[in-house]
Design an enzyme around this catalytic site. Structure first.
Site, short mmCIF file in Angstrom:
data_model
loop_
_atom_site.label_atom_id
_atom_site.label_comp_id
_atom_site.label_asym_id
_atom_site.label_seq_id
_atom_site.Cartn_x
_atom_site.Cartn_y
_atom_site.Cartn_z
N ASN A 1 5.26 2.86 8.92
CA ASN A 1 5.18 1.58 8.00
C ASN A 1 4.57 0.48 9.40
OD1 ASN A 1 4.37 -0.83 6.88
ND2 ASN A 1 6.75 -1.08 5.72
N ARG B 1 2.61 4.41 4.88
CA ARG B 1 2.82 3.25 4.08
C ARG B 1 1.13 2.62 4.59
NH1 ARG B 1 4.92 -2.61 3.72
NH2 ARG B 1 3.99 -3.24 1.64
N HIS C 1 4.41 -3.44 -4.03
CA HIS C 1 5.52 -3.18 -3.91
C HIS C 1 5.79 -1.57 -4.73
CE1 HIS C 1 7.37 -7.23 -3.35
NE2 HIS C 1 7.36 -6.48 -1.85
N ARG D 1 6.01 -17.56 -0.30
CA ARG D 1 4.63 -17.15 -1.17
C ARG D 1 5.02 -18.40 -2.24
NH1 ARG D 1 4.67 -11.74 -0.67
NH2 ARG D 1 3.60 -10.72 1.26
N GLU E 1 11.95 2.55 0.29
CA GLU E 1 10.79 2.71 0.39
C GLU E 1 10.52 4.04 1.66
OE1 GLU E 1 10.16 -1.05 0.68
OE2 GLU E 1 8.32 -1.15 -0.47
#
Ligand code: ADP
Length: 393
Positions: free
Chosen positions: A7, A88, A177, A236, A379
């Site tokens: 990643n 990823r 996600h 955010r 993940e």
């Protein structure tokens, strides 16, 4: 079979090396500040942790050091033991509905999609190109954050804006996600021994999203054209009225990208509390009566519950609501506040079972109308499993 899961950020590279037979993590770590002064790496292996500062000018340097260390630390004996590398990649556009073996065409498309993910896709490509250079013969797979959400229908993915914006410029909901929501779906389906389930998956981390899943497929998700939409997050804003943007541009003398930057980096918990991005600080402030922290926590919970309620109706009820991500897995308080607001749906939290962190566990009572679960997401493992599946295909 050994697989490395990668990643990449613009100046970082996170890795996990798996032995896929028993899904064991042989080593994991992080290369940071790549191309910046003070670059360093941390590798965890066999109960040990190695941290060193070393000059890394680019991601190829990081990959070179990683492979050299895997051998010198005797985690593997030869590079030939590495059977595949899973990367990823944030944005797979509408083309990739699942993971793919990487070839030049995939690289080209990921590069094209940087228009939609200007920070993330170029970072993903840095990792892909670095491994391509150092291990050219090892098969590589791209696993996209957007892929799982490609099953949404147009009623869910279209915005009510001029249709040409979608046709000409690809303005639609993509969702993110996806790898985490897919992993959560897989774990719950295994737990129930079937996949004809209605699941509401809440990935609540620094970034957060909620997804409605029916029969193993995403039917709606809270993030949108970009990861800025949806619930309140660490920095955010989540959903806002877009008219705020030109208004603040004028009032504060900012341009559009500066306002969007503030919505991404100075909003959410940070914006509302004025001081914290970390949910632990917000929770501490909430408990000690700090007004802005109370406001932040309540706003976060309201936004999560709002999406759960929306998806509960969309799905026509829910068999399972799951909590994942740093907050979802580790904050009994946040889960309790969410569950309390869902009591009107006959949802009952088992307070004792809820008092746990980071463990796969059912946390609702037996008579709860919908089961509640904590599902520690993984993940990296999902990326490694996708890589094996494609190599063996
Ligand atoms: P990212 O989106 O960066 O992957 P994570 O999934 O790691 O984020 O989640 C980070 C969030 O999880 C932070 O707000 C952090 O405070 C929260 N978190 C982590 N551990 C705990 C904990 N023990 N209790 C409450 N919140 C936690």
């Amino acid at each position: 079979m050994k697989i490395i899961s990668i990643n990449c950020g613009s100046s970082s590279l996170k890795f996990s090396l798996f032995e896929m037979q028993n899904k064991e993590v042989l080593a994991s770590g992080l290369f940071e500040r790549i191309g910046i002064e003070g670059s360093c790496y941390t590798i965890k292996y066999n109960g040990n942790k190695l941290k060193e500062e070393v000059l890394m000018e680019n991601h190829t340097d990081a990959v070179g050091i990683l492979l050299e260390k895997l051998i010198s630390l005797e985690i593997i004996h030869s590079l030939e033991e590495i059977d595949g590398i899973g990367h990823r990649v944030v944005h797979g556009g509408t083309k990739y509905k699942e993971a793919v073996l990487i070839d030049d065409k995939v690289i080209e498309y990921v590069d094209e999609m940087k228009e939609f993910a200007p920070l993330h896709n170029p970072a993903g490509l840095l990792g892909i190109n670095a491994f391509k250079e150092v291990l050219p013969k090892v098969p590589m797979v791209a696993v996209f954050d957007t892929a799982f959400h490609q099953t949404m229908d147009e009623v869910s993915y279209l915005y009510a804006v001029p249709y040409e914006w979608y046709e000409k410029h690809g303005v639609r909901k993509y969702g993110f996600h996806g790898t985490s929501h897919r992993y959560i779906t897989k774990k719950i389906s295994e737990e129930f021994g079937r996949d004809d389930l209605k699941i509401i998956s809440c990935h609540l981390g620094n970034g957060g999203s909620i997804t409605a899943i029916k029969d193993g497929k995403c039917i709606d998700t809270s993030m949108g054209f970009t990861p800025l939409a949806g619930i309140v997050m660490g920095t955010r804003s989540g959903d806002i009225d877009p008219s705020i943007i030109p208004y603040i541009m004028e009032k504060e003398g900012l341009n559009a990208s500066e306002v969007v930057d503030a919505l991404n980096k100075k909003s959410g918990y940070l914006g509302l509390s004025g001081k914290y991005t970390d949910s632990r600080d917000i929770e501490d402030g909430y408990k000690s009566g700090d007004k802005r922290c109370i406001l932040t926590e309540e706003k976060f919970i309201k936004s999560v519950v709002g999406y759960i309620a929306n998806y509960y109706v969309l799905l026509g009820g829910a068999d399972v609501i799951c909590f994942a991500g740093g907050i979802g897995e580790n904050s009994p308080e946040a889960r309790m506040m969410i569950a309390e607001k869902l009591a009107c749906l006959g949802i009952k939290l088992d307070v004792e079972k809820n008092n746990v962190r980071g463990k796969f566990q059912k946390i609702s009572t037996e008579d709860s109308k919908t089961a509640l679960y904590i599902v520690p997401t993984d993940e990296e493992l999902m990326i490694a499993m996708d890589t094996v599946a494609l190599i063996n295909r």
